[in-house]
Design a protein around this motif. Structure first.
Motif, PDB file in Angstrom:
ATOM      1  N   LEU A  32      -4.912   1.513   8.747  1.00 46.31           N
ATOM      2  CA  LEU A  32      -6.072   1.164   7.910  1.00 46.31           C
ATOM      3  C   LEU A  32      -6.382  -0.325   8.008  1.00 46.31           C
ATOM      4  CD1 LEU A  32      -5.682   3.065   4.520  1.00 46.31           C
ATOM      5  CD2 LEU A  32      -7.560   3.236   6.132  1.00 46.31           C
ATOM      6  N   ILE A  33      -5.338  -1.126   7.970  1.00 50.20           N
ATOM      7  CA  ILE A  33      -5.508  -2.578   8.009  1.00 50.20           C
ATOM      8  C   ILE A  33      -6.047  -3.025   9.366  1.00 50.20           C
ATOM      9  CG2 ILE A  33      -4.252  -4.762   7.936  1.00 50.20           C
ATOM     10  CD1 ILE A  33      -2.337  -3.269   5.919  1.00 50.20           C
ATOM     11  N   GLU A  34      -5.468  -2.509  10.444  1.00 47.06           N
ATOM     12  CA  GLU A  34      -5.889  -2.913  11.789  1.00 47.06           C
ATOM     13  C   GLU A  34      -7.338  -2.529  12.082  1.00 47.06           C
ATOM     14  OE1 GLU A  34      -2.931  -1.133  14.266  1.00 47.06           O
ATOM     15  OE2 GLU A  34      -1.415  -2.609  13.698  1.00 47.06           O
ATOM     16  N   LYS A  35      -7.808  -1.442  11.472  1.00 45.84           N
ATOM     17  CA  LYS A  35      -9.199  -1.030  11.648  1.00 45.84           C
ATOM     18  C   LYS A  35     -10.156  -1.865  10.805  1.00 45.84           C
ATOM     19  CE  LYS A  35      -8.225   3.727  12.901  1.00 45.84           C
ATOM     20  NZ  LYS A  35      -8.374   5.136  12.514  1.00 45.84           N
ATOM     21  N   GLY A  36      -9.608  -2.693   9.905  1.00 47.00           N
ATOM     22  CA  GLY A  36     -10.439  -3.580   9.090  1.00 47.00           C
ATOM     23  C   GLY A  36     -11.028  -2.918   7.864  1.00 47.00           C
ATOM     24  N   HIS A  37     -10.409  -1.857   7.375  1.00 46.95           N
ATOM     25  CA  HIS A  37     -10.941  -1.127   6.229  1.00 46.95           C
ATOM     26  C   HIS A  37     -10.502  -1.693   4.875  1.00 46.95           C
ATOM     27  CE1 HIS A  37     -12.701   1.825   8.796  1.00 46.95           C
ATOM     28  NE2 HIS A  37     -11.546   2.244   9.261  1.00 46.95           N
ATOM     29  N   THR A  61      -9.728  -3.918  -2.170  1.00 51.58           N
ATOM     30  CA  THR A  61     -10.783  -2.931  -2.010  1.00 51.58           C
ATOM     31  C   THR A  61     -10.277  -1.926  -0.984  1.00 51.58           C
ATOM     32  OG1 THR A  61     -12.419  -4.653  -2.407  1.00 51.58           O
ATOM     33  CG2 THR A  61     -13.215  -2.578  -1.487  1.00 51.58           C
ATOM     34  N   LEU A  62     -10.128  -0.675  -1.416  1.00 50.94           N
ATOM     35  CA  LEU A  62      -9.500   0.343  -0.589  1.00 50.94           C
ATOM     36  C   LEU A  62     -10.407   1.549  -0.407  1.00 50.94           C
ATOM     37  CD1 LEU A  62      -6.253   0.341  -2.704  1.00 50.94           C
ATOM     38  CD2 LEU A  62      -6.525  -0.820  -0.537  1.00 50.94           C
ATOM     39  N   PRO A  63     -10.668   1.970   0.831  1.00 52.15           N
ATOM     40  CA  PRO A  63     -11.399   3.218   1.043  1.00 52.15           C
ATOM     41  C   PRO A  63     -10.401   4.375   1.029  1.00 52.15           C
ATOM     42  CG  PRO A  63     -11.028   2.168   3.140  1.00 52.15           C
ATOM     43  CD  PRO A  63     -10.426   1.269   2.085  1.00 52.15           C
ATOM     44  N   LEU A  64     -10.542   5.270   0.078  1.00 47.70           N
ATOM     45  CA  LEU A  64      -9.645   6.419  -0.020  1.00 47.70           C
ATOM     46  C   LEU A  64     -10.483   7.689  -0.047  1.00 47.70           C
ATOM     47  CD1 LEU A  64      -7.212   4.957  -2.674  1.00 47.70           C
ATOM     48  CD2 LEU A  64      -6.863   5.101  -0.211  1.00 47.70           C
ATOM     49  N   GLY A  65     -10.461   8.411   1.035  1.00 43.56           N
ATOM     50  CA  GLY A  65     -11.293   9.598   1.152  1.00 43.56           C
ATOM     51  C   GLY A  65     -12.756   9.184   1.214  1.00 43.56           C
ATOM     52  N   LYS A  66     -13.582   9.765   0.357  1.00 42.66           N
ATOM     53  CA  LYS A  66     -15.000   9.410   0.310  1.00 42.66           C
ATOM     54  C   LYS A  66     -15.301   8.368  -0.753  1.00 42.66           C
ATOM     55  CE  LYS A  66     -16.643  13.758   2.126  1.00 42.66           C
ATOM     56  NZ  LYS A  66     -17.554  14.877   1.967  1.00 42.66           N
ATOM     57  N   ALA A  67     -14.289   7.879  -1.427  1.00 38.95           N
ATOM     58  CA  ALA A  67     -14.472   6.911  -2.508  1.00 38.95           C
ATOM     59  C   ALA A  67     -13.905   5.550  -2.098  1.00 38.95           C
ATOM     60  CB  ALA A  67     -13.776   7.395  -3.767  1.00 38.95           C
ATOM     61  N   VAL A  68     -14.321   4.534  -2.822  1.00 33.71           N
ATOM     62  CA  VAL A  68     -13.794   3.184  -2.650  1.00 33.71           C
ATOM     63  C   VAL A  68     -13.167   2.779  -3.978  1.00 33.71           C
ATOM     64  CG1 VAL A  68     -14.371   0.770  -2.201  1.00 33.71           C
ATOM     65  CG2 VAL A  68     -15.527   2.574  -0.947  1.00 33.71           C
ATOM     66  N   ARG A  69     -11.935   2.281  -3.925  1.00 33.47           N
ATOM     67  CA  ARG A  69     -11.250   1.872  -5.154  1.00 33.47           C
ATOM     68  C   ARG A  69     -11.076   0.369  -5.167  1.00 33.47           C
ATOM     69  NH1 ARG A  69      -6.443   5.551  -6.797  1.00 33.47           N
ATOM     70  NH2 ARG A  69      -6.575   4.207  -8.607  1.00 33.47           N
ATOM     71  N   ILE A 121     -20.305  -1.510  -4.629  1.00 32.80           N
ATOM     72  CA  ILE A 121     -19.482  -1.266  -3.447  1.00 32.80           C
ATOM     73  C   ILE A 121     -18.840   0.117  -3.497  1.00 32.80           C
ATOM     74  CG2 ILE A 121     -17.329  -2.254  -4.328  1.00 32.80           C
ATOM     75  CD1 ILE A 121     -17.082  -3.499  -1.477  1.00 32.80           C
ATOM     76  N   ALA A 122     -18.582   0.630  -4.684  1.00 33.04           N
ATOM     77  CA  ALA A 122     -17.945   1.928  -4.827  1.00 33.04           C
ATOM     78  C   ALA A 122     -18.925   3.084  -4.901  1.00 33.04           C
ATOM     79  CB  ALA A 122     -17.050   1.924  -6.063  1.00 33.04           C
ATOM     80  N   ALA A 123     -20.207   2.792  -5.014  1.00 29.99           N
ATOM     81  CA  ALA A 123     -21.208   3.862  -5.132  1.00 29.99           C
ATOM     82  C   ALA A 123     -21.340   4.630  -3.827  1.00 29.99           C
ATOM     83  CB  ALA A 123     -22.555   3.260  -5.520  1.00 29.99           C
ATOM     84  N   PRO A 124     -21.528   5.938  -3.897  1.00 33.86           N
ATOM     85  CA  PRO A 124     -21.636   6.745  -2.667  1.00 33.86           C
ATOM     86  C   PRO A 124     -22.918   6.472  -1.906  1.00 33.86           C
ATOM     87  CG  PRO A 124     -21.891   8.138  -4.611  1.00 33.86           C
ATOM     88  CD  PRO A 124     -21.617   6.747  -5.082  1.00 33.86           C
ATOM     89  N   LEU A 167       0.826  -1.208   0.000  1.00 35.07           N
ATOM     90  CA  LEU A 167       0.000   0.000   0.000  1.00 35.07           C
ATOM     91  C   LEU A 167       0.861   1.259   0.000  1.00 35.07           C
ATOM     92  CD1 LEU A 167      -2.821  -1.001   2.488  1.00 35.07           C
ATOM     93  CD2 LEU A 167      -2.972  -0.853   0.005  1.00 35.07           C
ATOM     94  N   CYS A 168       1.964   1.212   0.693  1.00 35.62           N
ATOM     95  CA  CYS A 168       2.882   2.351   0.718  1.00 35.62           C
ATOM     96  C   CYS A 168       3.614   2.487  -0.624  1.00 35.62           C
ATOM     97  CB  CYS A 168       3.866   2.190   1.864  1.00 35.62           C
ATOM     98  SG  CYS A 168       4.985   3.581   2.044  1.00 35.62           S
ATOM     99  N   CYS A 169       4.117   1.393  -1.166  1.00 40.83           N
ATOM    100  CA  CYS A 169       4.848   1.436  -2.442  1.00 40.83           C
ATOM    101  C   CYS A 169       3.956   1.860  -3.603  1.00 40.83           C
ATOM    102  CB  CYS A 169       5.466   0.074  -2.740  1.00 40.83           C
ATOM    103  SG  CYS A 169       6.869  -0.331  -1.695  1.00 40.83           S
ATOM    104  N   LEU A 170       2.682   1.481  -3.558  1.00 42.96           N
ATOM    105  CA  LEU A 170       1.752   1.868  -4.624  1.00 42.96           C
ATOM    106  C   LEU A 170       1.142   3.248  -4.394  1.00 42.96           C
ATOM    107  CD1 LEU A 170      -0.143  -1.454  -5.389  1.00 42.96           C
ATOM    108  CD2 LEU A 170       1.836  -0.460  -6.545  1.00 42.96           C
ATOM    109  N   ARG A 171       1.585   3.920  -3.336  1.00 43.95           N
ATOM    110  CA  ARG A 171       1.188   5.286  -3.024  1.00 43.95           C
ATOM    111  C   ARG A 171      -0.285   5.450  -2.663  1.00 43.95           C
ATOM    112  NH1 ARG A 171       4.335   9.507  -3.970  1.00 43.95           N
ATOM    113  NH2 ARG A 171       6.483   9.045  -4.458  1.00 43.95           N
ATOM    114  N   PHE A 172      -0.889   4.410  -2.074  1.00 43.79           N
ATOM    115  CA  PHE A 172      -2.243   4.539  -1.551  1.00 43.79           C
ATOM    116  C   PHE A 172      -2.207   5.158  -0.156  1.00 43.79           C
ATOM    117  CE2 PHE A 172      -3.084   1.033  -4.627  1.00 43.79           C
ATOM    118  CZ  PHE A 172      -3.897   1.774  -5.462  1.00 43.79           C
TER     119      PHE A 172
END
Length: 92
Positions: free
Chosen positions: A22-27, A49-57, A89-92, A7-12
């Motif tokens: 993020l991982i420990e919180k189960g996101h 599946t990554l929650p980034l801001g208000k979006a899901v990628r 899953i990505a819809a607001p 996640l760090c290397c891919l700049r997420f």
């Protein structure tokens, strides 16, 4: 490669520590399953599946990065499965 390092290397995330939180919180989900350990191994072909801001990628890992490099290098290592955010899953 460990999921926190990926996640760090891919700049997420900016740091591995932020990725671990993020991982420990189960996101974060890996192939549809919740990840709760930062030491979880990632392989080519895995879907994250990554929650980034208000979006899901939704992204598929297509190559393992050597290190945290330029954003273009990071983007070459994954494929965005839902670039428009149209899946349920990505819809607001």
């Amino acid at each position: 490669m460990r999921i926190d390092r990926l996640l760090c290397c891919l700049r997420f995330t900016r740091t591995r520590g932020a990725a671990q939180k993020l991982i420990e919180k189960g996101h974060i989900r890996l192939n549809g399953e919740r990840v709760i350990r930062a030491s979880r191994e990632i392989r080519i072909g895995d879907v994250l599946t990554l929650p980034l801001g208000k979006a899901v990628r939704l992204v598929e890992v297509v190559e393992m990065p050597e290190r945290r490099g330029a954003p273009r290098d990071a983007q070459a290592c994954y494929r965005d499965l839902d670039p428009e955010g149209q899946s349920a899953i990505a819809a607001p």
